[in-house]
Design an enzyme around this catalytic site. Structure first.
Site, PDB file in Angstrom:
ATOM      1  N   HIS A 170      11.265  12.848 -50.476  1.00  0.00           N
ATOM      2  CA  HIS A 170      10.404  13.604 -49.564  1.00  0.00           C
ATOM      3  C   HIS A 170      10.224  15.047 -50.050  1.00  0.00           C
ATOM      4  O   HIS A 170       9.104  15.515 -50.238  1.00  0.00           O
ATOM      5  CB  HIS A 170      11.014  13.593 -48.152  1.00  0.00           C
ATOM      6  CG  HIS A 170      10.241  14.387 -47.151  1.00  0.00           C
ATOM      7  ND1 HIS A 170       9.384  13.808 -46.246  1.00  0.00           N
ATOM      8  CD2 HIS A 170      10.165  15.727 -46.917  1.00  0.00           C
ATOM      9  CE1 HIS A 170       8.823  14.745 -45.495  1.00  0.00           C
ATOM     10  NE2 HIS A 170       9.294  15.921 -45.888  1.00  0.00           N
ATOM     11  N   GLU A 171      11.324  15.732 -50.250  1.00  0.00           N
ATOM     12  CA  GLU A 171      11.231  17.146 -50.642  1.00  0.00           C
ATOM     13  C   GLU A 171      10.602  17.289 -52.020  1.00  0.00           C
ATOM     14  O   GLU A 171       9.886  18.255 -52.290  1.00  0.00           O
ATOM     15  CB  GLU A 171      12.606  17.817 -50.581  1.00  0.00           C
ATOM     16  CG  GLU A 171      13.251  17.827 -49.195  1.00  0.00           C
ATOM     17  CD  GLU A 171      12.348  18.365 -48.097  1.00  0.00           C
ATOM     18  OE1 GLU A 171      11.458  19.198 -48.389  1.00  0.00           O
ATOM     19  OE2 GLU A 171      12.510  17.936 -46.938  1.00  0.00           O
ATOM     20  N   HIS A 188       6.887  17.364 -51.598  1.00  0.00           N
ATOM     21  CA  HIS A 188       6.405  18.732 -51.350  1.00  0.00           C
ATOM     22  C   HIS A 188       6.398  19.496 -52.674  1.00  0.00           C
ATOM     23  O   HIS A 188       5.485  20.273 -52.956  1.00  0.00           O
ATOM     24  CB  HIS A 188       7.346  19.471 -50.401  1.00  0.00           C
ATOM     25  CG  HIS A 188       7.232  19.083 -48.953  1.00  0.00           C
ATOM     26  ND1 HIS A 188       6.047  19.122 -48.271  1.00  0.00           N
ATOM     27  CD2 HIS A 188       8.174  18.693 -48.051  1.00  0.00           C
ATOM     28  CE1 HIS A 188       6.265  18.763 -47.002  1.00  0.00           C
ATOM     29  NE2 HIS A 188       7.539  18.494 -46.848  1.00  0.00           N
ATOM     30  N   HIS A 218       3.424  18.770 -54.745  1.00  0.00           N
ATOM     31  CA  HIS A 218       2.257  19.432 -54.146  1.00  0.00           C
ATOM     32  C   HIS A 218       2.202  20.896 -54.615  1.00  0.00           C
ATOM     33  O   HIS A 218       1.128  21.445 -54.866  1.00  0.00           O
ATOM     34  CB  HIS A 218       2.380  19.359 -52.613  1.00  0.00           C
ATOM     35  CG  HIS A 218       1.097  19.564 -51.864  1.00  0.00           C
ATOM     36  ND1 HIS A 218       1.068  19.714 -50.508  1.00  0.00           N
ATOM     37  CD2 HIS A 218      -0.183  19.651 -52.273  1.00  0.00           C
ATOM     38  CE1 HIS A 218      -0.192  19.882 -50.112  1.00  0.00           C
ATOM     39  NE2 HIS A 218      -0.963  19.846 -51.171  1.00  0.00           N
TER      40      HIS A 218
HETATM   41 ZN   LIG Z   1       8.569  17.746 -45.191  1.00  0.00          ZN
END
Ligand SMILES: [Zn+2]
Length: 725
Positions: A509-510, A513, A516
């Site tokens: 998940h991290e 990010h 991104h």
């Molecule tokens: Zn998040």
């Protein structure tokens, strides 16, 4: 322009609450008077000039705690001067001398705040906290100095009005429209008397928010369950009982105490066998902030809701949600409501089915009662054990942290995007547990620097998050320097870090990010990377989670840390299957909370003060979410996200992003899955774009259609309520 909004909207709640706390302190009269005189700011300060390290990485070998305050103060002064110069420029306003000038301004304050935010979240100490308290009101004032500066807004408006005749490229046009909207949303268009009214309402809102937070904190603490009768706690483990005895001691009460968590449901309800105890704990939770007296929050939230509606009216919107959603992907409350309404039948049908299964279990055990909310998790846990029987002790040896990082997280990114990772032990860190990697693009060029700080420490906020030390911008000539933080248990020296599958998912998940941020390829810093709306920012991260259980990736990393043996298929299947457990309940309680949020924040400006209990009951009933055994995840009177944490009219964003990420992953599955072609297309059309275009259009262009809730329901194991078209 300084990227002030970045400081006030973290990617995860722990950050937001830290900043809210800082704001609360800012409201305490006299808080700023006791500060020590900071040392002078000069070339000896490590923030004085951009770092000369690779990627302008912060030089943690040189930065000392007392370097921050003088750099922040100098940065604020410098930025105020820059803003003044832009506003007072005698030349006619142009895109270049107004918008580009704003983008170029604030270098010093950004440079220091990006590092300061990083260390205060993950490696803080009393000295840094003191600086945070002192500087918070000054940073807030800096934001006002930009957005409520009438001369500056006049220039912004002029360029905005001419924008279609200026032959701007698409990203520059986006910048003009984005900035103009931010000014308008902040109240720049108001007359002076209306600005004064807005300021008053903002102050009252800030005070009520602080009051809500402290009332709720005290109410939650006071509502802890206490008992002197050990048999009331039957079902708890010895360790849980010991913790309950400790909690009682801390509160100076005899016996055992179970403190409340912020959600409606309480974790101990799944193991407590005594139904009266479960009922009492649930009641404590449900009524925590509705007991009359000083810590009852109902009057506070009723006024907050009314005040926000009045504020929206002043700014020219029919309700608070319409104002807040203006710059979000959903654009307006109607779209968010329509999205949620469409999920309700599938969620509640599944929840009702789960309730039936649980009632059958109660009856089979001759319970002789009707299922109530305080029974749900107790019986659901029995179902879970019988059906899935997933024991973390069995799975953890297959998830050694460094192996997961290299052969899972990095591997998936390499397969999709062709990027590779080279560890850099020469880049300074703020804590010895951190690792730093240089990320190299498919063409061999340096792309980014990425740090991870994975282990729990006492001076670190809870949860996990991503942020940047240096943001990407072609205008400023900067490449991204990104970091991920988590709170995994640190192994004893010499032992491997074996983590749960939930931790594995957090890493993906991290890192999502992170991608991104790393793939950001934009001109202007304020449109770069993760500087996107709340109902979009969790899409790339949640999307990246999917690769954790994607067979070709999972098989590549899920290997026993001692033997290198792959995880037995049976065990892997259990992990996969457990993902759809209890999803009717979970989606319904989330929807109920999100609907409550939206109902409160679509209140009309002339509506009288509401009775929160009556309002809540009507809101749940009107949205078909009043299920007797499935209460909302948060009740209005203790809904911290919307009254205290900056998620007002924004709780739907979690579900909205889930729609986006599940639909996106479905697209990958339909188009060959883990391939470079798919990855490159996703990078080019989504991950590299930041906020440089209309995100709803960008998403639809990438997907080939509008997003749909079908894949989201499927991922949760739910059936769409209406037959497929
Ligand atoms: Zn998040």
């Amino acid at each position: 322009m300084t990227k002030m909004d970045m400081y006030w909207t973290g990617l995860l709640l722990p950050q937001i609450s830290t900043l809210i706390t800082a704001g609360a302190i800012a409201l305490t009269p006299g808080a700023a008077t006791a500060q020590a005189v900071p040392p002078p700011f000069g070339p000896a300060n490590p923030f004085y000039a951009p770092s000369t390290l690779p990627f302008h990485a912060p030089d943690f070998n040189k930065i000392r705690d007392d370097d921050y305050q003088p750099a922040i103060e100098a940065g604020i002064a410098q930025n105020l001067e820059e803003i003044r110069a832009i506003a007072d420029n005698p030349e006619a306003p142009t895109f270049e001398n107004t918008f580009v000038a704003m983008e170029k301004s604030g270098r010093l304050i950004d440079r220091v705040m990006e590092v300061f935010n990083g260390v205060t979240q993950a490696n803080t100490n009393p000295a840094l906290q003191k600086v945070q308290e002192t500087e918070a009101p000054k940073l807030a004032a800096l934001q006002d100095a930009v957005f409520l500066n009438p001369k500056l807004f006049q220039r912004v408006s002029k360029v905005y009005e001419q924008r279609h005749s200026l032959h701007l490229d698409a990203e520059s046009l986006r910048l003009v429209e984005h900035d103009y909207q931010q000014f308008v949303l902040a109240g720049a268009k108001l007359s002076d008397p209306d600005k004064a009214t807005l300021k008053k309402l903002n102050e009252e809102e800030a005070n009520l928010t602080v009051a809500f937070i402290s009332k709720l904190l005290a109410a939650t603490k006071n509502a802890a369950y206490v008992t002197g009768d050990k048999s009331a706690l039957a079902g708890l483990s010895d360790a849980e009982l010991a913790a309950a005895a400790d909690a009682a001691k801390e509160r100076n009460v005899k016996g055992w105490s179970l403190p409340l968590q912020n959600t409606t449901q309480q974790p101990d309800l799944q193991s407590l066998t005594n139904r009266d105890t479960r009922h009492a704990i649930f009641q404590n939770s449900w009524e925590r902030a509705e007991r009359g007296g000083d810590n009852d929050t109902r009057a506070t939230i009723a006024r907050l809701a009314q005040l926000r509606a009045q504020k929206a009216k002043l700014l020219g919107f029919p309700n608070f949600a319409a104002w807040t959603l203006m710059d979000q992907m959903a654009r307006n409350p109607e779209a968010a409501l329509k999205f949620m309404d469409a999920l309700v039948p599938a969620a509640t049908a599944k929840a009702n089915g789960e309730a039936k299964d649980i009632q059958a279990l109660i009856d089979a055990q001759n319970g002789g009662f009707t299922l109530e909310p305080w029974d749900w998790n107790f019986y659901a846990e029995q179902v879970r054990k019988a059906k899935y029987d997933l024991d973390e002790a069995q799975t953890k040896p297959y998830f050694e942290l460094n192996n997961v990082l290299h052969n899972g997280v990095f591997y998936a990114a390499q397969m999709l995007y062709g990027i590779t990772f080279k560890q850099r032990t020469d880049i300074p860190v703020y804590n010895a547990d951190m690792q730093v990697y240089e990320v190299i693009d498919a063409d061999g060029k340096p792309l980014a620097l990425w740090y991870c700080d994975y282990f729990k420490r006492d001076n670190k906020n809870g949860g996990a998050w991503m942020d940047t030390f240096v943001g990407q911008s072609k205008l400023l000539g900067t490449l991204p320097v990104i970091y991920n933080v988590a709170n995994f248990a640190k192994p004893v020296a010499g032992e491997p870090a074996l983590i749960s599958f939930s931790d594995v998912t957090t890493m993906f998940h991290e890192f999502g990010h992170g991608l991104h941020g790393m793939f950001a390829n934009t001109q202007y810093p304020s449109l770069s990377g993760t500087a996107v709306p709340r109902d979009y920012v969790e899409f790339p991260s949640q999307f990246n989670e999917h690769w954790a259980s994607y067979p070709a990736v999972f098989e590549h990393y899920a290997k026993h840390y001692k033997t290198g043996e792959p995880m037995p298929a049976e065990l892997a299947a259990k992990i996969k299957k457990a993902e759809t457990f209890n999803q009717g309940y979970l989606l319904t309680e989330l929807l109920a909370a999100a609907e409550l949020d939206m109902q409160w924040h679509t209140l009309a400006p002339d509506a009288p003060l509401q009775n929160p209990d009556a309002f809540e009951a009507a809101a749940l009933s009107n949205t078909h979410l009043a299920l007797s055994a499935v209460p909302p995840r948060y009740r209005s009177s203790y809904f911290m996200h919307i009254w205290g944490n900056g998620y007002a009219a924004g709780y739907y964003a979690y579900l909205w992003c889930e729609m986006l990420d599940d639909d996106a992953f479905q697209w990958f599955e339909d188009n060959g899955g883990l391939t470079r072609a798919n990855g490159d297309r996703f990078r080019q059309m989504i991950l590299s774009r930041g906020n440089t275009e209309d995100l709803a259009k960008a998403y639809a262009a990438w997907l080939g259609r509008e997003p749909d809730t079908g894949p989201m329901l499927k991922a949760r194991g739910l059936q769409p309520a209406a037959p497929a078209k």
